[in-house]
Design an enzyme around this catalytic site. Structure first.
Site, short mmCIF file in Angstrom:
data_model
loop_
_atom_site.label_atom_id
_atom_site.label_comp_id
_atom_site.label_asym_id
_atom_site.label_seq_id
_atom_site.Cartn_x
_atom_site.Cartn_y
_atom_site.Cartn_z
N LYS A 160 -26.94 -13.88 -29.67
CA LYS A 160 -28.12 -13.44 -28.90
C LYS A 160 -27.82 -12.05 -28.35
O LYS A 160 -26.79 -11.84 -27.72
CB LYS A 160 -28.37 -14.43 -27.77
CG LYS A 160 -29.45 -14.02 -26.79
CD LYS A 160 -29.80 -15.18 -25.87
CE LYS A 160 -29.50 -14.85 -24.42
NZ LYS A 160 -29.88 -15.98 -23.51
N LEU A 161 -28.73 -11.12 -28.61
CA LEU A 161 -28.57 -9.77 -28.08
C LEU A 161 -29.49 -9.59 -26.88
O LEU A 161 -30.67 -9.95 -26.93
CB LEU A 161 -28.95 -8.72 -29.13
CG LEU A 161 -28.17 -8.72 -30.45
CD1 LEU A 161 -28.65 -7.55 -31.32
CD2 LEU A 161 -26.67 -8.63 -30.20
N LYS A 162 -28.96 -9.02 -25.82
CA LYS A 162 -29.80 -8.65 -24.68
C LYS A 162 -30.54 -7.38 -25.05
O LYS A 162 -29.94 -6.43 -25.59
CB LYS A 162 -28.92 -8.41 -23.45
CG LYS A 162 -28.28 -9.68 -22.91
CD LYS A 162 -29.32 -10.63 -22.35
CE LYS A 162 -28.66 -11.80 -21.63
NZ LYS A 162 -29.64 -12.71 -21.02
N ASN A 189 -34.91 -10.87 -20.64
CA ASN A 189 -34.87 -11.13 -19.20
C ASN A 189 -36.03 -10.46 -18.46
O ASN A 189 -35.83 -9.77 -17.46
CB ASN A 189 -33.53 -10.71 -18.60
CG ASN A 189 -32.41 -11.66 -18.97
OD1 ASN A 189 -31.53 -11.30 -19.75
ND2 ASN A 189 -32.45 -12.89 -18.47
N GLU A 212 -36.66 -14.28 -26.40
CA GLU A 212 -36.60 -15.00 -25.12
C GLU A 212 -37.13 -14.12 -23.99
O GLU A 212 -36.68 -12.99 -23.81
CB GLU A 212 -35.14 -15.40 -24.87
CG GLU A 212 -34.88 -16.21 -23.62
CD GLU A 212 -33.39 -16.57 -23.48
OE1 GLU A 212 -32.64 -16.47 -24.48
OE2 GLU A 212 -32.97 -16.93 -22.37
N ASP A 237 -37.44 -18.68 -20.57
CA ASP A 237 -36.28 -19.01 -19.72
C ASP A 237 -36.77 -18.95 -18.26
O ASP A 237 -37.15 -19.98 -17.68
CB ASP A 237 -35.15 -17.99 -20.03
CG ASP A 237 -33.96 -18.07 -19.10
OD1 ASP A 237 -33.99 -18.80 -18.11
OD2 ASP A 237 -32.93 -17.38 -19.36
N LYS A 261 -31.94 -24.57 -18.48
CA LYS A 261 -30.74 -24.25 -17.69
C LYS A 261 -30.71 -25.16 -16.47
O LYS A 261 -31.70 -25.23 -15.72
CB LYS A 261 -30.78 -22.80 -17.19
CG LYS A 261 -30.45 -21.76 -18.22
CD LYS A 261 -30.46 -20.39 -17.58
CE LYS A 261 -30.29 -19.31 -18.64
NZ LYS A 261 -30.51 -17.97 -18.07
N GLY A 289 -27.20 -20.58 -20.46
CA GLY A 289 -26.01 -20.50 -19.60
C GLY A 289 -26.18 -19.45 -18.53
O GLY A 289 -27.08 -18.60 -18.62
O1 OSB Z 1 -30.98 -14.96 -19.44
O2 OSB Z 1 -29.81 -16.33 -20.54
C1 OSB Z 1 -29.90 -15.48 -19.65
C2 OSB Z 1 -26.44 -14.80 -18.18
C3 OSB Z 1 -26.77 -14.63 -16.86
C4 OSB Z 1 -28.08 -14.69 -16.47
C5 OSB Z 1 -29.09 -14.93 -17.40
C6 OSB Z 1 -28.76 -15.14 -18.73
C7 OSB Z 1 -27.41 -15.04 -19.13
C8 OSB Z 1 -26.96 -15.13 -20.51
C9 OSB Z 1 -25.54 -15.55 -20.75
O3 OSB Z 1 -27.64 -14.82 -21.45
C10 OSB Z 1 -25.41 -16.98 -21.09
C11 OSB Z 1 -23.96 -17.43 -21.00
O4 OSB Z 1 -23.19 -17.13 -21.91
O5 OSB Z 1 -23.60 -18.11 -20.00
MG MG Z 2 -32.40 -15.76 -20.75
#
Ligand code: OSB
Ligand code: MG
Length: 381
Positions: A160-162, A189, A212, A237, A261, A289
């Site tokens: 997964k790429l941010k 996000n 996402e 999310d 989550k 996560g």
């Molecule tokens: O949006 O999924 C998210 C980490 C911190 C806050 C939000 C997110 C995330 C991750 C990392 O994408 C997930 C992980 O490896 O714990």
């Molecule tokens: Mg997320």
């Protein structure tokens, strides 16, 4: 069971590498663990809130305060089951990560006492879960490609790429060129706005598993409009805080996949209900996560063993986050992680590691001299 003592254990844990998202960068986690001592034994939980209110409105300091002032007093000295914790805490609005941490600790104590693993208690059906890795925004595209190549070499088969405005098409094109067949998805996000819809629609060309949370949590209609014009499924999310939210978002066509989550939805039991509701509708879910320690990770792994979790989880091996975790590490085997089979969370907290990391502990106990009385929180180490 009767809860006799609750401790809040706070520890700063440096990440192996900084984690940058559209909402900011983290170099360390401000971790908050819950430890309960009940008449039946002890249990551990983790509050997934972060140091700053950038992912959502909760943050570690606020969660600790709400736990001390309201949530712990609502359960301390009380005869209850883990399933009753959420209702006991119901007078407090929000603070779902704080509630999730407390429920997790009570559930761990309950299941340890009855000798049942969390996975089997929840109805988990797998001995190992498929996992992926969430890759933060890097200073350069070359560094991103190198990181992705490294994780693929480690065994991860889903990445997964941010993304954020200005860090989307170009990095995706480079990663796709380097990894033509890798299962790839992106997470914004909530970094995009309505005017970015045309740009987001072009991401269809990268053959992504899902996009996402492109827009802000309340923008269900914008998500539905985007879903209607894209091939790539939309996953939510931050928008989904409960079973009710999941149903509403699905009814509106705002998503076709749900990220679950534990901390965001108020606990592992509400997470299980969202899973059940989605499964009934034939909607795939996967486990997100929050850069947890081994404590929260154990709960995530157990949850992800339920049958409706059909996409790989954002649950990477402990070494992807920590040089030294505070439980035994979760390790990668192929692109999977084994589900703990021991009672409760199935992990042991390393008190020595906590001490070495300079953890602070604040404890509240029942007061044996006063019927129904409790002693206020005090620093104990
Ligand atoms: O949006 O999924 C998210 C980490 C911190 C806050 C939000 C997110 C995330 C991750 C990392 O994408 C997930 C992980 O490896 O714990
Ligand atoms: Mg997320």
């Amino acid at each position: 069971m009767r809860i006799e003592e609750v401790s809040l254990v706070r520890v700063a844990m440096p990440l192996v590498r900084p984690f940058r998202t559209s909402f900011g960068v983290q170099e360390a986690r401000d971790v908050l663990l819950l430890h309960v001592v009940a008449d039946v034994g002890e249990g551990w939980g983790e509050c997934a809130a972060h140091a700053e209110p950038f992912y959502n409105e909760e943050f570690t300091e606020s969660a600790a305060l709400v736990l001390e002032r309201w949530l712990v007093p609502a359960v301390l000295g009380v005869e209850l089951t883990a399933a009753e914790v959420a209702a006991r805490c119901g007078q407090v609005k929000g603070y779902r990560a704080a509630k999730a941490g407390l429920e997790m600790a009570v559930l761990d104590a309950e299941l340890r006492a009855t000798g049942v693993s969390l996975a089997s208690h929840l109805g988990g059906e797998r001995a190992a879960i498929d996992v992926g890795v969430s890759v933060g925004i890097t200073p350069t595209i070359d560094e991103l490609v190198a990181q992705v190549d490294g994780y693929v070499a480690d065994g991860y088969r889903r990445v997964k790429l941010k993304i954020m405005p200005g860090w989307d098409v170009e990095p995706l094109r480079a990663v796709r060129a380097a990894q033509p067949r890798l299962a790839l998805q992106v997470d914004a996000n909530a970094g995009y706005r309505a005017e970015h819809a045309d740009l987001l629609a072009t991401l269809d060309e990268f053959d992504l598993l899902m996009i996402e949370q492109p827009y802000e949590p309340d923008e269900l209609q914008l998500h539905a409009q985007l879903a209607a014009r894209m091939q790539t499924p939309i996953c939510l999310d931050e928008s989904i805080l409960s079973t009710l939210h999941a149903g509403t978002a699905l009814d509106q066509g705002a998503c076709s996949i749900v990220n679950i989550k534990v901390g965001r939805v108020g606990g592992v039991l509400e997470a299980q209900r969202i899973h059940d509701a989605c499964r009934e509708r034939g909607v795939p879910v996967w486990c997100g996560g929050m850069l947890e320690t081994g404590v929260g990770r154990a709960a995530n792994v157990a949850l992800a063993s339920l049958p409706g979790f059909t996409f790989p989880a954002d649950i990477s091996a402990s070494e992807r986050y920590w040089r030294r975790d505070i439980t035994e590490p979760f390790v990668l085997s192929g692109s999977t992680i084994a589900v703990p089979t021991f009672p409760g969370l199935g992990v042991t907290v390393d008190r020595g590691a906590l001490a070495d990391l300079g953890a602070t502990v604040r404890t509240s106990t029942i007061d044996g001299r006063t019927p129904g009385g409790t002693r206020p929180f005090q620093e104990t180490r």
